[in-house]
Design an enzyme around this catalytic site. Structure first.
Site, PDB file in Angstrom:
ATOM      1  N   VAL A 117      24.343  51.630   2.496  1.00 51.86           N
ATOM      2  CA  VAL A 117      22.598  51.926   2.833  1.00 51.86           C
ATOM      3  C   VAL A 117      22.702  53.267   2.814  1.00 51.86           C
ATOM      4  CG1 VAL A 117      20.967  51.338   3.129  1.00 51.86           C
ATOM      5  CG2 VAL A 117      22.517  50.177   4.449  1.00 51.86           C
ATOM      6  N   GLY A 141      23.085  55.335  -1.033  1.00 53.36           N
ATOM      7  CA  GLY A 141      22.583  55.014  -1.992  1.00 53.36           C
ATOM      8  C   GLY A 141      22.613  54.325  -3.238  1.00 53.36           C
ATOM      9  N   SER A 173      22.060  50.684  -3.270  1.00 58.66           N
ATOM     10  CA  SER A 173      20.431  49.910  -4.114  1.00 58.66           C
ATOM     11  C   SER A 173      19.597  51.272  -5.378  1.00 58.66           C
ATOM     12  CB  SER A 173      20.256  49.803  -2.806  1.00 58.66           C
ATOM     13  OG  SER A 173      20.086  48.555  -2.861  1.00 58.66           O
ATOM     14  N   THR A 177      26.158  43.766  -3.458  1.00 58.52           N
ATOM     15  CA  THR A 177      26.707  44.016  -2.271  1.00 58.52           C
ATOM     16  C   THR A 177      26.663  43.632  -1.072  1.00 58.52           C
ATOM     17  OG1 THR A 177      28.961  44.152  -2.496  1.00 58.52           O
ATOM     18  CG2 THR A 177      28.198  42.405  -3.016  1.00 58.52           C
ATOM     19  N   GLY A 230      27.666  46.461   2.614  1.00 59.18           N
ATOM     20  CA  GLY A 230      28.720  48.125   2.116  1.00 59.18           C
ATOM     21  C   GLY A 230      29.455  46.848   4.052  1.00 59.18           C
ATOM     22  N   ASP A 277      23.038  66.177  -5.714  1.00 58.70           N
ATOM     23  CA  ASP A 277      22.102  67.539  -5.186  1.00 58.70           C
ATOM     24  C   ASP A 277      21.735  67.951  -3.076  1.00 58.70           C
ATOM     25  OD1 ASP A 277      20.939  64.055  -4.497  1.00 58.70           O
ATOM     26  OD2 ASP A 277      19.580  65.575  -3.933  1.00 58.70           O
ATOM     27  N   LEU A 289      38.160  11.142  26.135  1.00 61.48           N
ATOM     28  CA  LEU A 289      37.706  11.973  27.214  1.00 61.48           C
ATOM     29  C   LEU A 289      39.310  11.613  29.137  1.00 61.48           C
ATOM     30  CD1 LEU A 289      34.035  12.617  27.887  1.00 61.48           C
ATOM     31  CD2 LEU A 289      35.008  13.625  26.690  1.00 61.48           C
ATOM     32  N   GLY A 301      40.557  11.331  32.271  1.00 62.91           N
ATOM     33  CA  GLY A 301      39.700  10.337  32.565  1.00 62.91           C
ATOM     34  C   GLY A 301      38.877   8.708  32.090  1.00 62.91           C
ATOM     35  N   SER A 338      43.072  13.943  22.201  1.00 65.73           N
ATOM     36  CA  SER A 338      43.061  14.342  21.053  1.00 65.73           C
ATOM     37  C   SER A 338      40.975  14.077  20.502  1.00 65.73           C
ATOM     38  CB  SER A 338      43.782  13.282  19.935  1.00 65.73           C
ATOM     39  OG  SER A 338      43.310  12.301  19.951  1.00 65.73           O
TER      40      SER A 338
END
Lengths: 614, 305
Positions: free
Chosen positions: A18, A21, A23, A96, A98, A153, A453, A455, A526
């Site tokens: 962002v 700059g 966009s 996209t 950054g 600038d 499970l 048991g 498993s």
């Protein structure tokens, strides 16, 4: 108008954070090229007052940030696509995010782009993220880069600042083998060198951004691998016509061209190239057509029709770069659905060679890949596929991986090369086969796979079944998960990755016993469905019986025959199934036994009945 | 389009081939796809592309039109004529429950009318016909939230779109896998612009509803917008009068919710010239978009197309 109908298309990606700059540059490009319409401009003014981050001005970023959350937070989350047209070109822009946590989004935007516009803040020079963005662009095969040194600038439009950044970047990018790298100094905020040359930087001799984008040649569609047509759809309107529809890639195809159907390798030639607008003398890369063939060969969706002079690499193992896109880690050995051109198969990472640190490009040893990780791996398929190196042919070299449970797209990859190892290593043909062996034992081999499970009663029930089968004169063998872990799998722990490997080894051993004609009883928690499916896929249809030994967690905790639940509850055992690690309930087990309701003797009888019914 | 003279595709040819690729993926990967035919210019292009994609066979899916009962009469005539002419199956679905309750754009307001007769009706139709993929003509350049939507856009079993949980979509490798009750909305025109659509209509000579061309038509001016008096259900308010003006439409929908523009563009070239020089976006004529801020994203999350 006439020009617009014949103009060319350029797809490019913008990257940078962002603060760079990014966009603003796109917004400025659209604004200065008079491509923002009045009503859009009005709502932009209103939005700038409400969400804007530019003091007393228009926030061009709001033109591209479309989702509510993005506007509120002032960040780009997802890939946004913007479209603009000039008399020379139509542009499709992928914008996209950054940040590092959005590597997957940038890869998505880069996958369809022909050029990358990479922004750098003139005050900061090259940053870690500049290197990361360049690497991802390179990884996804982008061959052309425009480096925009922004915020000129704020450095008094100084030539030496620009020249130093350009020099640094060229030195860094040399390792990434881009075909062309150009640099331009801009101020997106003020519009310098965006759609016209700026009077502020008379020392700059190159083109402004728009002029560059309108004239750059990217050579779309030509691949070094040659002509291919991955078959998407078999067109059979009646008994007479049989056509194979798809988009041509790499190079042109013509009627009469000798072709080969991969992966089977059947030779034939192109009889005609059919379209709605009539038959063609030539089909160029990218074009959607339907081919008819001179011979009556077997062709299905997923096959690749390739020019006879341009072989594909046909294999069931490749080396690839893989980008992981899911919060669920990639685990070697786990099976995924692969989609590559129009073909689908099952695929798994057989060896994660290393991960790549996207900031430093260092190789890192890792056992799994997490969200946004990039790795180099060996990938195996359950059948031979016609593929190419991504660099030589993106259409047959790019793939996605899909989780078979959730149907989410979890990974994307680019093939480096096919591994020949699997071709040289032919399977030893055994003169005494499974049929002969099982006949002499007078039984059909099978795997009884007990899952559930700890048991739940797996071993108890399995033991009774084993004894009953033995008394009935059957030849059996018992593979108990706990016992196997004391020997063959002594080196494995209880992480997800180790659990997958544990089950893979047990399944392979079970397969050997089945080959020997035996009835194998496997008793193992498993917990993952994909692993049990993997075991099932190793056997012949009708050989594998998944038996879900089911009891509620409460019941299992009460029984707690080994005192494990108590220890897990005290936090002494990590990754304990049912407590701190999930159990995925079978969806299509051959038999479910509720040991809350059925006693072990009756359960054993049910299983033997199931086996005898075959 | 003939490319024999060239060795690469121009913009429209690339767009066409990419869209055909998407249509073929849908046909190959889904069990019960439908093509959402809304009769507008984008739908006309979509239908044309479908005819091309499966030639010499017919498209292997039916057309579905969700009829709000408030469409322009010329649209309905055009719809029936096209389906007959091309020999395609056409399913028309009306939310009968909404009709019984007397929901209309005049008495219920634009939002409720659209919710009940369009969004609800669409969900009903998709569930009724067990559709696992609905092909639509939406374009990403139409609106901001569309700009972020996938080509194959996943919907859960309640038809809900979750913009923050979209499947990554790379290259042209589309993930077409869905579970029971889930579905995908496929948008083959995602990368087309309004100008692309018009240029393609001209290049391919595709028929469109005559309402896109300027003609003398009866209108009333209401809230600063021109509404066409398409039938006698339009009740005049005090001070309003029906007069005849030369108008046309940039988009088509329910006639009370679609504003006309004054125009002399009576043929395709004039319409293209006007579109390209316009300083206003096409959705401006759609009254539902202005109900609330970010209104389209909200509607889409709820299942609107």
């Amino acid at each position: 108008m006439g020009a617009l109908q014949n103009n060319t298309q350029l797809r490019f990606l913008t990257c940078g954070s962002v603060d760079d700059g990014k966009s603003t540059l796109i917004g400025r490009l659209l604004h200065d090229a008079h491509l923002i319409l009045d009503d859009q401009s009005q709502s932009l003014e209103a939005d700038s007052k409400r969400f804007g981050t530019v003091k007393d001005g228009i926030d061009y970023a709001l033109l591209v940030d479309g989702l509510e959350a993005e506007r509120e937070q002032g960040i780009t989350i997802d890939v946004a696509y913007r479209y603009f047209q000039t008399p020379k070109r139509s542009f499709i822009v992928a914008d996209t995010p950054g940040h590092e946590q959005y590597t997957r989004n940038m890869a998505t935007g880069a996958s369809t782009a022909e050029l990358a516009v990479i922004l750098v803040d003139a005050r900061k020079g090259l940053l870690t993220q500049t290197r990361r963005h360049s690497f991802i662009a390179h990884l996804l095969g982008i061959r052309h880069v425009l480096l925009c040194v922004n915020k000129m600038d704020l450095v008094d439009y100084a030539e030496d600042v620009f020249a130093a950044i350009e020099r640094d970047y060229l030195a860094f990018a040399a390792a990434l083998d881009f075909e062309s790298v150009s640099a331009v100094p801009v101020s997106a905020l003020n519009g310098d060198n965006v759609t016209a040359k700026s009077g502020q930087m008379p020392w700059f001799n190159g083109k402004c951004v728009l002029d560059f984008l309108e004239t750059v040649q990217v050579g779309a569609g030509k691949d070094s691998a040659g002509a291919r047509l991955p078959v998407q759809w078999v067109c059979r309107p009646d008994g007479d016509f049989r056509g194979f529809a798809g988009n041509v890639s790499g190079a042109a195809l013509r009627p009469g061209d000798a072709v080969v159907i991969e992966p089977d390798g059947a030779p034939t030639s192109i009889q005609s190239i059919e379209t709605y607008d009539g038959n063609l003398d030539v089909a160029v890369p990218g074009q959607a057509v339907t081919l008819t063939l001179a011979d009556d060969v077997d062709v299905a969706r997923g096959d690749v029709i390739r020019h006879a002079d341009s072989p594909t690499q046909t294999s069931d193992q490749v080396q690839a770069h893989l980008i992981w896109m899911s919060p669920q880690a990639m685990i070697p050995g786990r099976q995924y659905e692969i989609k590559i051109a129009a073909a689908s198969a099952r695929a798994w990472v057989s060896d994660l060679r290393y991960a790549i640190n996207v900031n430093t490009l260092e190789h890192v040893a890792q056992k799994t890949l997490s969200l946004n990780d990039v790795g180099v791996c060996n990938l195996s398929f359950d059948r031979r596929l016609a593929v190419d190196a991504y660099k030589a042919c993106p259409r047959t070299g790019a793939f996605i991986l899909i989780d078979r449970e959730t149907n989410e797209t979890v990974g994307a990859g680019m093939i480096d090369f096919a591994l020949r190892r699997s071709l040289n290593l032919t399977r030893q043909k055994l003169s005494l086969d499974k049929e002969v062996r099982s006949e002499s034992l007078r039984q059909k081999p099978a795997v009884l796979w007990f899952t559930g499970l700890s048991g739940a009663g797996k071993s108890t029930v399995a033991n009774i079944v084993d004894q009953k089968l033995h008394l009935a004169g059957r030849h059996t063998y018992m593979l108990d998960g706990d016992n196997v872990r004391h020997g063959l799998n002594r080196d494995l722990g209880f992480t997800d990755a180790d659990r997958v490997e544990n089950i893979r080894r047990i399944a392979e051993v079970a397969k050997l016993f089945v080959d020997a004609g035996m009835i194998v009883l496997v008793s193992a928690i498993s917990p993952f469905r994909s692993d049990r499916d993997m075991a099932r896929d190793l056997m012949q249809p009708g050989e594998f019986f998944e038996i879900h030994v089911d009891a509620s967690l409460e019941t299992c905790e009460q029984r707690d025959p080994k005192g494990l639940y108590a220890r897990a509850r005290r936090g002494e055992i990590a990754n304990f199934t049912g407590i701190s690690s999930p159990y995925e309930v079978p969806k299509a087990a051959e038999l479910r036994i509720d040991t809350d309701a059925v006693d072990p003797e009756s359960a054993a009888d049910m299983i033997i009945k199931l086996l005898d019914k075959r | 389009m003939n490319v024999a003279a060239m060795n690469s595709l121009n913009n429209l040819q690339r767009l066409e081939s990419d869209s055909i690729h998407i249509l073929r993926e849908v046909a190959a990967c889904f069990e019960r796809p439908v093509l959402m035919y809304s009769i507008g210019k984008d739908s006309s292009v979509l239908l044309h592309l479908a005819m091309k994609a499966f030639h010499p066979a017919k498209p292997p899916f039916p057309l579905l039109h969700v009829d709000t009962t408030w469409k322009f009469r010329e649209m309905i005539e055009f719809r029936d004529h096209r389906a007959r002419e091309l020999g395609l199956d056409l399913i028309v679905h009306i939310n009968e429950d909404g009709v019984k309750r007397g929901v209309s754009p005049f008495t219920s307001g634009a939002t409720i009318h659209t919710d009940v007769m369009k969004t609800e009706a669409l969900k009903q139709a998709l569930s009724l016909h067990k559709v696992d993929c609905a092909i639509g003509g939406a374009r990403r350049d139409e609106e901001k939230s569309r700009a972020k939507e996938r080509v194959m856009s996943f919907r859960d079993a309640n038809h809900v779109w979750n913009p923050r949980q979209q499947r990554p979509e790379l290259w042209d490798l589309y993930n077409c896998r869905v579970g029971p009750g889930e579905s995908v909305r496929a948008f083959p025109l995602s990368n087309w612009t309004e100008a692309d659509v018009w240029h393609y209509i001209r290049a391919e000579n595709i028929p469109v509803v005559p309402l896109y061309y300027a003609a003398e038509r009866p209108v009333v001016e209401r809230g600063g917008q021109l509404i066409m008096a398409d039938d006698d259900r339009l009740e005049l308010q005090p001070g309003e009068e029906i007069r005849t003006e030369k108008i046309r439409f940039r988009t088509l929908g329910c006639y009370p919710l679609t504003a006309a523009v004054r125009s002399d563009a009576a043929d395709l070239d004039a319409v293209i010239a006007e579109t390209l020089s316009s300083r206003r976006s096409e959705r401006e004529g759609r009254i539902i978009d202005f109900d609330q801020s970010a209104s389209m994203e909200k509607k889409k999350r709820e299942g609107y197309f």
